[in-house]
Design a protein around this motif. Structure first.
Motif, PDB file in Angstrom:
ATOM      1  N   PHE A 348       0.848  -1.182   0.000  1.00  0.00           N
ATOM      2  CA  PHE A 348       0.000   0.000   0.000  1.00  0.00           C
ATOM      3  C   PHE A 348       0.890   1.240   0.000  1.00  0.00           C
ATOM      4  O   PHE A 348       1.893   1.295   0.727  1.00  0.00           O
ATOM      5  CB  PHE A 348      -0.898   0.046   1.246  1.00  0.00           C
ATOM      6  N   PHE A 349       0.517   2.238  -0.788  1.00  0.00           N
ATOM      7  CA  PHE A 349       1.180   3.538  -0.772  1.00  0.00           C
ATOM      8  C   PHE A 349       0.123   4.615  -0.553  1.00  0.00           C
ATOM      9  O   PHE A 349      -0.985   4.530  -1.095  1.00  0.00           O
ATOM     10  CB  PHE A 349       1.917   3.800  -2.091  1.00  0.00           C
ATOM     11  N   PHE A 350       0.459   5.619   0.241  1.00  0.00           N
ATOM     12  CA  PHE A 350      -0.470   6.692   0.570  1.00  0.00           C
ATOM     13  C   PHE A 350       0.217   8.039   0.402  1.00  0.00           C
ATOM     14  O   PHE A 350       1.336   8.249   0.893  1.00  0.00           O
ATOM     15  CB  PHE A 350      -0.955   6.550   2.014  1.00  0.00           C
ATOM     16  N   CYS A 351      -0.438   8.970  -0.293  1.00  0.00           N
ATOM     17  CA  CYS A 351       0.106  10.308  -0.507  1.00  0.00           C
ATOM     18  C   CYS A 351      -0.396  11.241   0.599  1.00  0.00           C
ATOM     19  O   CYS A 351      -1.535  11.722   0.543  1.00  0.00           O
ATOM     20  CB  CYS A 351      -0.294  10.835  -1.879  1.00  0.00           C
ATOM     21  N   GLU A 352       0.486  11.487   1.572  1.00  0.00           N
ATOM     22  CA  GLU A 352       0.133  12.402   2.660  1.00  0.00           C
ATOM     23  C   GLU A 352       0.383  13.854   2.269  1.00  0.00           C
ATOM     24  O   GLU A 352      -0.388  14.740   2.635  1.00  0.00           O
ATOM     25  CB  GLU A 352       0.929  12.052   3.918  1.00  0.00           C
ATOM     26  N   GLU A 353       1.473  14.092   1.524  1.00  0.00           N
ATOM     27  CA  GLU A 353       1.771  15.419   1.001  1.00  0.00           C
ATOM     28  C   GLU A 353       1.992  15.300  -0.501  1.00  0.00           C
ATOM     29  O   GLU A 353       2.874  14.579  -0.951  1.00  0.00           O
ATOM     30  CB  GLU A 353       3.016  16.010   1.665  1.00  0.00           C
ATOM     31  N   GLU A 354       1.168  16.002  -1.257  1.00  0.00           N
ATOM     32  CA  GLU A 354       1.215  15.933  -2.715  1.00  0.00           C
ATOM     33  C   GLU A 354       2.493  16.568  -3.254  1.00  0.00           C
ATOM     34  O   GLU A 354       2.861  17.671  -2.842  1.00  0.00           O
ATOM     35  CB  GLU A 354       0.001  16.662  -3.283  1.00  0.00           C
ATOM     36  N   PRO A 355       3.212  15.891  -4.146  1.00  0.00           N
ATOM     37  CA  PRO A 355       4.434  16.474  -4.713  1.00  0.00           C
ATOM     38  C   PRO A 355       4.140  17.761  -5.470  1.00  0.00           C
ATOM     39  O   PRO A 355       3.117  17.877  -6.160  1.00  0.00           O
ATOM     40  CB  PRO A 355       4.945  15.387  -5.666  1.00  0.00           C
ATOM     41  N   GLY A 356       5.069  18.723  -5.342  1.00  0.00           N
ATOM     42  CA  GLY A 356       4.954  19.919  -6.164  1.00  0.00           C
ATOM     43  C   GLY A 356       5.171  19.597  -7.624  1.00  0.00           C
ATOM     44  O   GLY A 356       4.459  20.081  -8.505  1.00  0.00           O
ATOM     45  N   LYS A 357       6.136  18.711  -7.883  1.00  0.00           N
ATOM     46  CA  LYS A 357       6.451  18.309  -9.252  1.00  0.00           C
ATOM     47  C   LYS A 357       7.293  17.050  -9.208  1.00  0.00           C
ATOM     48  O   LYS A 357       8.208  16.937  -8.404  1.00  0.00           O
ATOM     49  CB  LYS A 357       7.202  19.432  -9.969  1.00  0.00           C
ATOM     50  N   GLY A 358       6.983  16.097 -10.080  1.00  0.00           N
ATOM     51  CA  GLY A 358       7.734  14.840 -10.121  1.00  0.00           C
ATOM     52  C   GLY A 358       7.353  13.931  -8.976  1.00  0.00           C
ATOM     53  O   GLY A 358       6.286  14.039  -8.375  1.00  0.00           O
ATOM     54  N   GLY A 359       8.253  12.999  -8.641  1.00  0.00           N
ATOM     55  CA  GLY A 359       8.035  12.106  -7.507  1.00  0.00           C
ATOM     56  C   GLY A 359       6.976  11.056  -7.723  1.00  0.00           C
ATOM     57  O   GLY A 359       6.431  10.505  -6.756  1.00  0.00           O
ATOM     58  N   GLU A 360       6.640  10.739  -8.991  1.00  0.00           N
ATOM     59  CA  GLU A 360       5.647   9.699  -9.249  1.00  0.00           C
ATOM     60  C   GLU A 360       6.169   8.317  -8.842  1.00  0.00           C
ATOM     61  O   GLU A 360       7.369   8.121  -8.650  1.00  0.00           O
ATOM     62  CB  GLU A 360       5.266   9.668 -10.737  1.00  0.00           C
TER      63      GLU A 360
END
Length: 545
Positions: A348-360
Motif C-alpha cells: 500500500f502507498f499513501f500520498c500524505e503530502e502531494e508532490p509539487g512536481k515529479g516524484g511519481e
C-alpha cells in the motif's frame, strides 16, 4: 475542463489533416477565460495542472507547438520543460555538436545554420534514445531555418506501399551505422561531434566502455574513432498508436551512391546483413518526407514538444539570420525491488503530502517484461530461469540516506549484535561477511523468474534494475550493490539495456494527489520512484503478506 481554462487550439495554414485531426497540435493562451496563463508562472502552473491531458494530446498528435506564451530566455525555457516533470535523457552517444546553455538546455546543433539537416528520430541508433524533445526559439529567423516534422508511421506505410522489398529487408536485418569521429568537434558537419564529446571523456579506454554500453564498437584510426553501431532496428512498433514507425537515422547517414566519390560525409550506413541500401528506395524515401512534412515558421518564444517515438524532425537552411533554437531531451526511467524469500504479496502507498512536481511511483506489469525479454533475449532469460540471481550489498553500521539501498546492517536485521544479524540473515537465505564494521550481504542464488498461478503467467520477479552496476570493467561505479547470475557469470550488458528500455516503454506513472492510496499486487507488478523536482512529497507505505 481545466484544459479549457488555460489553453486553446489554433489553426495555422501549414498544418495538415492526419487521421481526422490537425498535425501538429498548436496551443496558445486562452485569453478569453483566464489571463494568468499569459505570464510565465501561469504557463508553468498550467502545464503541471494539465500534464495528463498534454501527454495524451502528445501521444495522439505527435507534436505540440506552444505559441504566444511569454518564454523569453533560455532560463525561462528550462523552467518550462522542467514543469513537465520528465527525467532528463543525458546526451551520451549523440553525433551532433551541442553545448550546454543552462540547466537541462542545450544548443540544438552547431552545424552552420545556412545548411540543412536531414530528417531523423533523435539518437535512433543507440538503445537509450530520448522519448521526448523540446525545441525553443530564442531568436526568430529572418527567413528559413524551420524545423519540419513528419509522422513516422506515415513514412512507414508509404514506403511499404512503394518499396515493399526494401522495407522487408529493413524489418528483417535492421541497419548498421558507421561514423568516423575525430578527437575535436567539427562544427562544419551536422554529425561532427568528436569521440571525446560523444562519450564525455578524453580516455580511449573509457570511450570504448561507454560505447559498449550503447551497443557500439570503436575501431581506432590514429586519434580518430570509427564508430560502428548495429545492426539496430530500423522499424519499431509504437504501442500507444498500435502502428509501425520508420524509426531510424537513414536520411542523416546515407551518403548517396557508392560510385559517387565526391561525397565527403563522415557517416555511412548499410543493411544489418552488410548489403548496400538501394539508392532508388532512398530517393523515394526522401521524396515522401518532403511531401508529408509540416514546417511552421519559428516565432520568438515558440516551444515545440516532439514525441520522438512518433515523429521525425529536420532543419531547413537559414536564408536570413539570425536564428537561435535551443533543445532539451527527456526520458522516463523505471526500476524494481524485492529479492528475499519472505517478500510481501501486497503493498500500500499513501500520498500524505502531494508532490509539487515529479516524484511519481511508476508501475509496470511484470509478465509483460518477461514476455518481451523472452522475445528479445531468449538466451539470457533461459540463464535467469536456470541459475537465478545472486545479489551483493555492502552495508555499513549506520544508515546512508544518500543511497536508495543505504540501510545499515543494523537497520536491515533490527539488531546491533553481529551474531544475531548473522542468524537473521541465515533465516532469509543470506550470508554475511564482515569487513570491519561493515557487512557484505550475499543473497542467493534466488529465482529471478516466478510463475503466477492466478494468471498462469511467468513474471519478471527480481531486483535486477536496482542492483545492476553496469559493466564490471567500469571502475568508476561506486554503488554499494551488485548482481551476478547464480552460477557466478556476469549479467549481460546488452540484455540489461533492453530490459531497462522495455521498463521505460511499458510503465505507467500517475501523478500523486493528496489522499491517494495505491494498492499493488507485488507478485504481478514492479514499481519504482521518479525524482522529486519540486517539494514537498510524503508517501507512506505498508507491506502485507
Amino acid at each position: 475542463m481545466a484544459t479549457e481554462k488555460f489553453f486553446q487550439e489554433l489553426e495555422l495554414p501549414q498544418q495538415k489533416s492526419q487521421d481526422g485531426v490537425l498535425f501538429p497540435a498548436v496551443l496558445s493562451p486562452n485569453y478569453s477565460s483566464d489571463t494568468t496563463a499569459v505570464d510565465l508562472y501561469g504557463f508553468k502552473e498550467a502545464i503541471r495542472a494539465n500534464k495528463t491531458w498534454l501527454e495524451s494530446l502528445l501521444n495522439e498528435r505527435g507534436v505540440i507547438f506552444f505559441r504566444g506564451f511569454p518564454v523569453k530566455s533560455s532560463s525561462d525555457f528550462n523552467g518550462v520543460v522542467e514543469a513537465f516533470g520528465f527525467p532528463e535523457a543525458f546526451y551520451v552517444g549523440g553525433r551532433a555538436s551541442r553545448t550546454k546553455v543552462v540547466g537541462r538546455v542545450y544548443t540544438a546543433n552547431e552545424y552552420p545554420p545556412d545548411q540543412g539537416i536531414p530528417f531523423h528520430h533523435e539518437m535512433a541508433y543507440v538503445p537509450d534514445f530520448p522519448s521526448k524533445l523540446f525545441f525553443f526559439c530564442e531568436e526568430e529567423p529572418g527567413k528559413g531555418g524551420e524545423t519540419p516534422v513528419v509522422l513516422s508511421h506515415i513514412i512507414y506505410e508509404k514506403m511499404k506501399e512503394r518499396q515493399p522489398d526494401f522495407v522487408d529487408q529493413l524489418e528483417e536485418h535492421g541497419l548498421t551505422f558507421i561514423k568516423v569521429a575525430g578527437e575535436e568537434d567539427d562544427p562544419s558537419s551536422f554529425t561532427g561531434s568528436s569521440w571525446k564529446s560523444t562519450y564525455k571523456t578524453e580516455d580511449k579506454n573509457v570511450a570504448e566502455q561507454m560505447a559498449a554500453k550503447l551497443g557500439t564498437k570503436l575501431e581506432w584510426i590514429g586519434n580518430a574513432a570509427k564508430i560502428i553501431t548495429g545492426p539496430v532496428p530500423a522499424v519499431r512498433f509504437h504501442k500507444e498508436t498500435q502502428r509501425k514507425t520508420w524509426f531510424n537515422s537513414l536520411a542523416v547517414s546515407y551518403n548517396g551512391p557508392a560510385s559517387d566519390q565526391s561525397n565527403k560525409h563522415n557517416t555511412s550506413l548499410e543493411l544489418g546483413n552488410g548489403d548496400l541500401v538501394p539508392d532508388d528506395a532512398v530517393k523515394d524515401f526522401m521524396s515522401i518526407l518532403e511531401e508529408e512534412c509540416v514546417a511552421i515558421p519559428w516565432k520568438k518564444g515558440d516551444v515545440m514538444l516532439v514525441n520522438n517515438l512518433m515523429v521525425l524532425h529536420s532543419r531547413r537552411p537559414l536564408l536570413k539570420p539570425p536564428r537561435r533554437i535551443l533543445a532539451s531531451l527527456w526520458l522516463a526511467v523505471i526500476g524494481v525491488a524485492g529479492h528475499v524469500p519472505d517478500f510481501p504479496s501486497k503493498l500500500f502507498f499513501f500520498c500524505e503530502e502531494e508532490p509539487g512536481k515529479g516524484g511519481e511511483t511508476p508501475v509496470v506489469l511484470s509478465h509483460i517484461i518477461y514476455e518481451k525479454m523472452k522475445e528479445r533475449h531468449p538466451d539470457f532469460v533461459a540463464q535467469l530461469e536456470k541459475h537465478g540471481l545472486t545479489y551483493i550489498k555492502v552495508a555499513g553500521e549506520e544508515d546512508d540516506l544518500s543511497c536508495f539501498t543505504g540501510s545499515s546492517w543494523k537497520s536491515t536485521y533490527k539488531t546491533e549484535d553481529k551474531n544475531v544479524a548473522e542468524q537473521m540473515a541465515a533465516k532469509l537465505g543470506t550470508k554475511l561477511e564482515w569487513i570491519g564494521n561493515a557487512a557484505k550481504i550475499i543473497t542467493g542464488p534466488v529465482p529471478a523468474i516466478r510463475f503466477h498461478k492466478e494468471t498462469q503467467r511467468k513474471t519478471w520477479f527480481n531486483s535486477l534494475a536496482v542492483s545492476y552496476n553496469g559493466p564490471a570493467s567500469d571502475e568508476s561505479n561506486k554503488r554499494n550493490t551488485s548482481v551476478e547470475l547464480g552460477n557466478g557469470d556476469p549479467v549481460a550488458d546488452d540484455a540489461m539495456k533492453d530490459f531497462l528500455r522495455i521498463l521505460e516503454e511499458e510503465c505507467v506513472a500517475i501523478p500523486w494527489k493528496k489522499g491517494d492510496v495505491m494498492l499493488v499486487n507485488n507478485l504481478m507488478v514492479l514499481h519504482s520512484r521518479r525524482p522529486l523536482l519540486m517539494p514537498p512529497r510524503r508517501i507512506l507505505a505498508s507491506l502485507c503478506k
